[in-house]
Enzyme design. Structure first.
Site, PDB file in Angstrom:
ATOM      1  N   ASP A 189      -0.301 -26.626  44.034  1.00 19.09           N
ATOM      2  CA  ASP A 189       1.374 -26.023  44.414  1.00 19.09           C
ATOM      3  C   ASP A 189       1.222 -25.150  45.217  1.00 19.09           C
ATOM      4  O   ASP A 189       0.485 -24.675  46.122  1.00 19.09           O
ATOM      5  CB  ASP A 189       2.053 -26.398  43.145  1.00 19.09           C
ATOM      6  CG  ASP A 189       3.851 -26.882  43.730  1.00 19.09           C
ATOM      7  OD1 ASP A 189       4.667 -26.773  44.525  1.00 19.09           O
ATOM      8  OD2 ASP A 189       3.950 -25.274  43.577  1.00 19.09           O
ATOM      9  N   HIS A 244       3.789 -35.537  42.271  1.00 20.66           N
ATOM     10  CA  HIS A 244       3.795 -34.055  42.843  1.00 20.66           C
ATOM     11  C   HIS A 244       2.557 -33.924  41.613  1.00 20.66           C
ATOM     12  O   HIS A 244       1.765 -32.560  42.161  1.00 20.66           O
ATOM     13  CB  HIS A 244       4.934 -32.887  43.289  1.00 20.66           C
ATOM     14  CG  HIS A 244       4.769 -31.475  43.165  1.00 20.66           C
ATOM     15  ND1 HIS A 244       3.981 -31.637  44.355  1.00 20.66           N
ATOM     16  CD2 HIS A 244       4.690 -31.262  42.433  1.00 20.66           C
ATOM     17  CE1 HIS A 244       3.707 -30.144  44.224  1.00 20.66           C
ATOM     18  NE2 HIS A 244       4.689 -30.050  43.228  1.00 20.66           N
TER      19      HIS A 244
END
Length: 334
Positions: A108, A311
């Site tokens: 991320d 994610h």
């Protein structure tokens, strides 16, 4: 804050004008070590599975709480969270530990930071691993303006530019709701992945609801059919930590996206070290397609697709991520 479950002892380093908390495991003689850099809203604790697996494999591993997070200082000025500071923090951590070069692994927002390391500090980087986050060319215009045009004013990164810090207050007043909502496996998506170029690093479909503050404010876990990826004890680590620190430090990283863009014009964006890109099949914000064409900027690149992962890849599919890191590290660096 109590000690995070399953983590090595917390240590501290003075680096780049702040005190940084970090966790270390594995043999001190191993070279080059792997530095694991988390994203938003996360912590070094997000790497708990990899820390143990890498150390058990004889690899030295170091995971910091990055600037603004957890046990690390949270400076007040927004400009203190630009990429110059974030990369220099990691250089200072290497200096503190007397490490010449390291392999930087980032997920991320941590991915954006580690891809910057070989551009800004090439003599300290042995290799780079991006997890979900690709390395991209410099945007043709201010990335906030691009995202506002593509996704609208309610898109979370656009909202994060609010100087009144309303998103910070929404998350900070609903900490358990925030992690209850975010840390879940996605349901199968019906909308096709976006074919448009990533907007400031975000390759989501324009039809995706990215108004995260409002989603959290309205969130009802009883109506959520997605499966949590954290145990109750693991979730409590995040809740307890962010209840203490708030969210502003991490959100300030986003408030520097225009500044980072303005100040990167003279950088050569080519990455000239061995690199690995780990992609998650079901990440709606950073889909595998976001990494298409990376080879133009990263000549020595390998790619690996983790299936059935959203994610939070290193927490959703920890065994596969750890195994790939170990295999690639041994093959490329001995």
């Amino acid at each position: 804050m109590s000690d995070p479950i399953g983590m090595p002892p917390l240590q501290f380093a003075q680096t780049n004008g702040i005190r940084m908390g970090f966790y270390e495991a594995g043999p001190a003689t191993d070279r080059p070590p792997m530095i694991l850099c988390h994203g938003w809203p996360e912590l070094a604790f997000s790497w708990r599975h990899q820390i143990k697996a890498l150390a058990d494999a004889g690899i030295r591993v170091i995971a910091p709480d990055q600037r603004g997070y957890g046990a690390t200082d949270r400076p007040e000025p927004v400009e203190a969270y630009d990429l110059e500071h974030l990369t220099a923090d990691l250089v200072g951590l290497l200096d503190h530990l007397a490490i010449d070069k390291a392999i930087f692994v980032g997920h991320d927002w941590g991915g954006f930071v580690v891809w910057q390391m070989p551009l800004r500090h090439p003599d300290r980087v042995a290799g780079v691993v991006g997890i979900n986050t690709p390395h991209l060319p410099r945007a043709p215009a201010d990335p906030i303006a691009i995202m506002r045009k593509r996704f609208g004013d309610m898109m979370y990164i656009v909202q994060f530019q609010d100087p009144a810090r309303e998103p910070d207050r929404i998350f900070g007043s609903r900490v358990e709701q925030t992690f209850d909502a975010f840390m879940r496996k996605p349901l199968p998506r019906n909308d096709p992945p976006s074919t448009e170029p990533p907007a400031g690093g975000i390759a989501a479909s324009p039809s995706l609801n990215l108004a995260f503050p409002q989603m959290i404010a309205a969130y009802d876990p009883a109506q959520d059919k997605r499966r949590p990826i954290l145990s109750d004890d693991e979730k409590q680590v995040f809740v307890e930590t962010f209840s203490h620190t708030g969210f502003t430090g991490g959100i300030n990283w986003y408030r520097n996206m225009t500044r980072n863009w303005l100040r990167s014009e003279e950088l050569d964006h080519t990455v000239r070290v061995p690199s690995l890109m780990i992609m998650a099949e079901n990440d709606a914000v950073l889909p595998p397609s976001a990494a298409d064409g990376m080879e133009k900027l990263v000549p020595d690149l390998e790619k690996h697709l983790v299936r059935d992962s959203g994610h939070w890849t290193q927490q959703e599919q920890p065994e596969e991520v750890s195994a790939k890191l170990i295999e690639w590290r041994r093959r490329r660096f001995g």
